[in-house]
Motif scaffolding. Structure first.
Motif, PDB file in Angstrom:
ATOM      1  N   PRO A  61     -12.716  -3.772  -1.318  1.00 11.21           N
ATOM      2  CA  PRO A  61     -11.759  -3.661  -2.416  1.00 11.21           C
ATOM      3  C   PRO A  61     -12.310  -2.951  -3.650  1.00 11.21           C
ATOM      4  O   PRO A  61     -13.470  -3.097  -4.019  1.00 11.21           O
ATOM      5  CB  PRO A  61     -11.435  -5.130  -2.737  1.00 11.21           C
ATOM      6  CG  PRO A  61     -11.620  -5.831  -1.439  1.00 11.21           C
ATOM      7  CD  PRO A  61     -12.791  -5.152  -0.790  1.00 11.21           C
ATOM      8  N   ALA A 120       0.843  -1.196   0.000  1.00 10.20           N
ATOM      9  CA  ALA A 120       0.000   0.000   0.000  1.00 10.20           C
ATOM     10  C   ALA A 120       0.880   1.249   0.000  1.00 10.20           C
ATOM     11  O   ALA A 120       2.002   1.240   0.506  1.00 10.20           O
ATOM     12  CB  ALA A 120      -0.931   0.002   1.205  1.00 10.20           C
ATOM     13  N   VAL A 136      -9.689  -0.323   5.333  1.00  9.65           N
ATOM     14  CA  VAL A 136      -9.604  -0.031   3.906  1.00  9.65           C
ATOM     15  C   VAL A 136      -9.102  -1.297   3.216  1.00  9.65           C
ATOM     16  O   VAL A 136      -8.008  -1.778   3.501  1.00  9.65           O
ATOM     17  CB  VAL A 136      -8.650   1.146   3.637  1.00  9.65           C
ATOM     18  CG1 VAL A 136      -8.537   1.422   2.147  1.00  9.65           C
ATOM     19  CG2 VAL A 136      -9.120   2.401   4.381  1.00  9.65           C
ATOM     20  N   SER A 143      -3.457  -0.508  -2.015  1.00 12.40           N
ATOM     21  CA  SER A 143      -4.288   0.680  -1.874  1.00 12.40           C
ATOM     22  C   SER A 143      -3.424   1.936  -1.884  1.00 12.40           C
ATOM     23  O   SER A 143      -2.238   1.905  -1.527  1.00 12.40           O
ATOM     24  CB  SER A 143      -5.110   0.612  -0.588  1.00 12.40           C
ATOM     25  OG  SER A 143      -6.137  -0.348  -0.717  1.00 12.40           O
ATOM     26  N   HIS A 163      -6.655  -2.564  -3.070  1.00 13.41           N
ATOM     27  CA  HIS A 163      -6.886  -1.869  -4.346  1.00 13.41           C
ATOM     28  C   HIS A 163      -7.885  -0.724  -4.220  1.00 13.41           C
ATOM     29  O   HIS A 163      -8.627  -0.424  -5.167  1.00 13.41           O
ATOM     30  CB  HIS A 163      -7.347  -2.851  -5.423  1.00 13.41           C
ATOM     31  CG  HIS A 163      -6.342  -3.907  -5.748  1.00 13.41           C
ATOM     32  ND1 HIS A 163      -5.300  -3.713  -6.633  1.00 13.41           N
ATOM     33  CD2 HIS A 163      -6.216  -5.179  -5.288  1.00 13.41           C
ATOM     34  CE1 HIS A 163      -4.574  -4.817  -6.714  1.00 13.41           C
ATOM     35  NE2 HIS A 163      -5.104  -5.729  -5.902  1.00 13.41           N
ATOM     36  N   VAL A 164      -7.919  -0.063  -3.086  1.00  8.55           N
ATOM     37  CA  VAL A 164      -8.765   1.113  -2.871  1.00  8.55           C
ATOM     38  C   VAL A 164      -7.940   2.364  -3.151  1.00  8.55           C
ATOM     39  O   VAL A 164      -6.768   2.439  -2.790  1.00  8.55           O
ATOM     40  CB  VAL A 164      -9.322   1.142  -1.435  1.00  8.55           C
ATOM     41  CG1 VAL A 164     -10.031   2.466  -1.145  1.00  8.55           C
ATOM     42  CG2 VAL A 164     -10.252  -0.035  -1.197  1.00  8.55           C
TER      43      VAL A 164
END
Length: 271
Positions: free
Chosen positions: A68, A16, A48, A34, A51-52
């Protein structure tokens, strides 16, 4: 509330990317791949997923769960947008499911807002300058255009499209695959293409804990509005003859505001 610019290592996946300027509470969990932007603020115990993307001037409260693929705080899909410092503000205890998109507002200092305890299911799109209150459920693949207002307790069925500037009233229910181009009155079930008011949202009102006398008065208001041969202004005057009730007063106020200049007007009854 203590704030750390970098969450605890065991709560953030090594892939991330969290900008050093982001304000992220130490208890926030961030999944793989993310991306958290410089101006973002995230409150305690928010999760969270992978892949956000959360970017822009975005403030997220406590105990939210973002699944996601969601994209929050990116530029609005509005040709008028010129790079202004507009915002997204999200409250507490929301569940934002897979691939939801929430765009920030268009003008400088303007806000796209989401309250608390809402459920936005997969593929919901919330456009610029929308305002969603509390305890709202928006089901899969609903598209909200810009400047929409949704009051507390509303329920929106799947694959619904809602026109810009529409207001959806408190504890209203919109049936799936409906086209909503005018205001949805509080406490009513609306469905169809073109959409019509079909009935009161009796099950939803009962689940919300309304008293039997409240339900009876809302039912009487419904009959005056949609089952008698009154124009809407005439029906609104007739509502004043009912016993004083906060829910009927809210319905009356909503409909009067809907008839005002700049609003789209309310959806009519089925007849």
């Amino acid at each position: 509330m203590p704030v750390s610019h970098v969450p605890l290592p065991q709560l953030i996946h090594p892939t991330a990317i969290v900008h050093p300027g982001a304000e992220v509470h130490p208890t926030v969990q961030i999944g793989a791949y993310s991306v958290i932007g410089e101006k973002v603020k995230i409150g305690a115990h928010t999760v969270v997923g992978a892949h956000v993307v959360i970017d822009g001037w975005t403030e997220i409260g406590d105990r939210n769960h973002i699944f996601p693929g969601a994209a929050i705080g990116l530029e609005p899909q509005d040709l008028k947008y010129n790079g202004a410092a507009s915002l997204v503000k999200i409250g507490n205890n929301n569940r934002i499911r897979e691939y939801v998109t929430i765009n920030r507002a268009t003008g400088d200092g303007e806000v796209t807002s989401i309250g608390s305890s809402n459920l936005l299911m997969a593929y919901v799109h919330v456009a610029h300058n929308c305002a969603i209150a509390d305890n709202v459920i928006i089901t899969n693949s609903v598209a909200l255009a810009g400047h929409i207002v949704i009051e507390s307790g509303a329920r929106i069925g799947g694959i619904v499209g809602i026109h810009q500037f529409v207001h959806v009233g408190q504890m209203a229910m919109i049936g799936g695959m409906s086209r909503i181009e005018r205001d949805v009155p509080p406490f009513m079930v609306v469905e169809g293409n073109p959409s019509r008011v079909r009935a009161i949202n009796r099950i939803g009102l009962e689940r919300a804990g309304l008293e039997p006398e409240d339900l009876q008065l809302i039912k009487q208001a419904y009959r005056i509005l949609y089952r008698q041969d009154f124009t809407l202004p005439e029906a609104l005057e007739k509502l004043a003859s009912l016993p004083e009730n906060s829910h009927v007063m809210h319905l009356q106020k909503f409909l009067k505001a809907s008839l005002s200049e700049g609003r789209r007007g309310p959806i009519p009854g089925r007849n």
